[in-house]
Enzyme design. Structure first.
Site, PDB file in Angstrom:
ATOM      1  CE  LYS A  86      -2.736   5.127   1.529  1.00  0.00           C
ATOM      2  NZ  LYS A  86      -3.391   3.949   1.975  1.00  0.00           N
ATOM      3  CG  ASP A 142      -2.070   0.967   1.076  1.00  0.00           C
ATOM      4  OD1 ASP A 142      -2.396   1.324  -0.077  1.00  0.00           O
ATOM      5  OD2 ASP A 142      -2.635   1.392   2.099  1.00  0.00           O
ATOM      6  CG  ASN A 193       1.515   4.707   3.705  1.00  0.00           C
ATOM      7  OD1 ASN A 193       1.022   5.087   4.759  1.00  0.00           O
ATOM      8  ND2 ASN A 193       0.956   3.809   2.939  1.00  0.00           N
TER       9      ASN A 193
END
Lengths: 492, 214
Positions: free
Chosen positions: A141, A139, A144
């Site tokens: 993105k 994940d 983050n």
């Protein structure tokens, strides 16, 4: 919610004082907090236990903690400790004071290529490291990707991705454009969208490609007002590079954004890519980076590399000042002249020095074999002979070797700054006139890497100068930890 | 609390009592959470041979030497010091309080005192010359180091700075201050990671919000 009242002065476990709310989701809130004893800033993620139970994620919390503990890297947000009450779970994490990378992007529309490359390099070293530990982000993105006070990249939520609650709640600051993309699959690999089962490593590489594009362009490669069209663009890898992209960058992007995961570039190919390599040694930096020039090199000429000097937190916490000294020491270039006839005056050991080294007094063995980062052997050779052996090893393994201030020997190296440079300190003691004890400690880098180096390289190559390896120094066999894990899993 | 007891009594007789956890946290450098995490480690060690939730000496040796049966003077000494009640077993409270000394944040004087007791084999209030020698020989033996006896004498002499054949608390404190390295084994950095090594407690902790502020 005991949380509500007195929110900005709430004390958690008597150790952290919660402050400003940084972000919130359906069952998690992230606060900035301070460690009471030291004033150190941390981020505390507070999970509502009932909600965790209701959503059936209880088991996940445990595995995610385990994962986060394994991925200690200078470019990964670090988990410091866990706390819990009957209703809440607290993740105490490293605080990235620089905020989100993409917030910075919003200010400058897009980054010049060298800047984008530097962030991309840091991203790749983090991702590569985590993959080497069997951890996939899945994940990656914008939210983050955070920055620390030095402007270095910190990837957050590695391992926490499974705990991610609905994205709708995450209204952190940043630019509108990229954040409206949340809730769309803008960063997600085609094979993930197609739900055909996927390789976490390849999916992460795709996301890194999208991120690189955004860093260079200032906008998303796959974007549309219509979600169906976004899907189609992704699965076909249909994007257009703006005219300012260099040829090399375009080539690399094409390999990263290959819709077929099987033919998509691997991380080792990315890091070997000439465009990627280009920035690896930024010598002139107005920003204080955690990158160092190669300091003194004994014996071997080497191209300069960047140094991600990561100290184990145990050391770092214990002697933050010392870290500062290490840094100064490195910068002051204590050059050891060759030929390497170094006058190391070995410390003489007295009774207490000796007995404090008993393996029976080493209670750390009770915890986790993974942490072992020390080795010791005795030798009948002279100090000079031991030194030249160490130098020989350093040279064949392409490590820097030098004397530090305390008269100890430091070896440092590894391939550029992949996992936080491994730094080993060796100290030579004279126990009796004809007997020396050499102690080797990891003072920087990654524990598993130290053990691998120790087992595969150091131990075999020291061979003939070793009289005996000491005490508990058998190859680590982690009998206890799996058993322990099993035991904890059995708990109701 | 009452509800907690009945709820869990049938499930696990060895469940950590919340009040005990809070009390131990107040006494040591550990947080309540760390005490709860340590309980997992304790359960593991204390049930490795005899399932009685008490650490016997064999279990302690097993934990330190991973299955290799090994007699070790120092392990015996550490065990005796952990066993504060001197009843031959280490209870959870003793385990936590003793490990508390090894916490990186524990006061230095606690570490100095603990090490002194450790080396004062016969508990005479002095580390005597023959005790030192016994320990040096034990370590050399453990390390397969064969050193001439006059060299051993020299090593022992170097520690006895006053040269009066014994080391008292004061002398030891001075020595430890000048040579902080000898206290290195009195600090376990891993204790800071204990809540991540044993994170199961987060789901079943019964600590109340008010206890948490401790």
């Amino acid at each position: 919610m005991a949380m509500k009242k007195n929110q900005d002065s709430q004390l958690v476990m008597g150790r952290y004082r919660l402050g400003q709310l940084l972000g919130s989701g359906n069952f998690a809130k992230v606060y900035k907090a301070h460690k009471v004893a030291t004033g150190e800033a941390v981020a505390v993620k507070v999970l509502d236990k009932d909600a965790v139970h209701r959503s059936g994620m209880a088991e996940k919390v445990k595995t995610e903690v385990d994962v986060m503990r394994r991925v200690r890297h200078p470019n990964v947000v670090r988990l410091h400790e866990m706390m819990a009450t009957r209703s809440k779970i607290y993740f105490v994490m490293e605080y990235a004071s620089g905020g989100e990378l993409f917030a910075r992007l919003a200010q400058s529309t897009r980054f010049p290529e060298p800047v984008a490359r530097r962030y991309f390099q840091q991203l790749m070293t983090a991702v590569e490291f985590c993959h080497s530990r069997g951890v996939y982000h899945r994940d990656l993105k914008p939210e983050n990707l955070l920055l620390d006070a030095r402007g270095d990249l910190k990837v957050s939520d590695f391992g926490l991705s499974a705990l991610q609650d609905g994205r709708g709640g995450r209204q952190l600051r940043g630019d509108g454009l990229l954040h409206t993309a949340c809730g769309t699959p803008a960063y997600v690999a085609p094979e993930v969208l197609l739900k055909t089962g996927y390789d976490g490593a390849k999916a992460d590489i795709w996301s890194c490609g999208v991120i690189l594009f955004v860093l260079l362009a200032g906008y998303l490669p796959f974007n549309d007002t219509n979600l169906i069209l976004v899907y189609r663009k992704i699965t076909q890898s249909n994007y257009k590079c703006p005219p300012w992209f260099s040829v090399e960058a375009r080539k690399l992007l094409a390999r990263l954004l290959d819709p077929n995961p099987r033919t998509r570039i691997t991380i080792s190919k990315v890091t070997a890519n000439p465009w990627f390599q280009k920035g690896l040694c930024p010598l002139t930096t107005d920003k204080p980076l955690d990158l160092w020039e190669t300091s003194e090199v004994l014996g071997k000429e080497k191209a300069c590399r960047c140094r991600h000097h990561q100290r184990d937190d145990a050391d770092a916490d214990a002697d933050a000042d010392d870290e500062e000294n290490t840094r100064k020491r490195k910068r002051s270039k204590v050059t050891v002249s060759s030929p390497p006839t170094v006058a190391v005056r070995p410390s003489s050991m007295n009774a207490f020095d000796i007995i404090s080294r008993s393996s029976g007094l080493d209670l750390s063995k009770m915890f986790d074999e993974e942490h072992r980062s020390e080795a010791r052997f005795s030798s009948r050779e002279s100090t000079a002979a031991i030194m030249s052996k160490l130098e020989e090893i350093a040279e064949t393994r392409n490590l820097d070797i030098k004397l530090n201030k305390r008269g100890r020997v430091e070896m440092e190296g590894g391939q550029y700054c992949r996992r936080g440079t491994l730094v080993i300190e060796a100290e030579i003691f004279e126990v009796a006139p004809s007997v020396r004890v050499v102690e080797m400690r990891k003072i920087g880098g990654d524990s598993p890497e130290f053990r691998e180096f120790y087992r595969q390289e150091l131990k075999p190559s020291l061979g003939d100068i070793v009289w005996s390896w000491q005490g508990s120094d058998s190859p680590p066999t982690p009998l206890l930890p799996p058993a322990l894990r099993q035991a904890t899993n059995q708990r109701p | 609390m009452g509800c907690l007891q009945t709820k869990h009594a049938s499930r696990s007789p060895h469940l950590l009592d919340t009040r005990e956890a809070v009390a131990l946290a107040a006494e040591t450098s550990f947080t309540v959470s760390e005490v709860e995490a340590l309980h997992d480690l304790f359960r593991k060690i204390s049930n490795s041979v005899i399932r009685d939730n008490l650490i016997h000496k064999e279990e302690f040796q097993l934990a330190l030497f991973r299955g290799k049966k090994q007699q070790n003077l120092f392990v015996d000494r550490v065990f005796d010091l952990f066993d504060q009640k001197r009843n031959g077993v280490i209870e959870f409270g003793e385990f936590v309080r003793s490990l508390g000394v090894f916490h990186p944040d524990a006061p230095e004087d606690q570490k100095v005192a603990f090490a002194f007791k450790l080396y004062d084999l016969k508990q005479t209030g002095f580390i005597e010359r023959h005790e030192l020698k016994e320990m040096v020989l034990a370590l050399l033996d453990e390390s397969d180091l064969d050193i001439a006896s006059d060299a051993v004498e020299m090593i022992v002499d170097r520690a006895d700075t006053k040269g009066d054949g014994k080391i008292d608390q004061e002398e030891w404190t001075e020595y430890a201050k000048d040579n902080p390295y000898v206290l290195r084994n009195m600090t376990l950095p891993y204790l800071k990671d204990i809540t991540m090594v044993f994170p199961s407690f987060v789901m079943h902790s019964e600590i109340s919000e008010t206890d948490m502020a401790v």
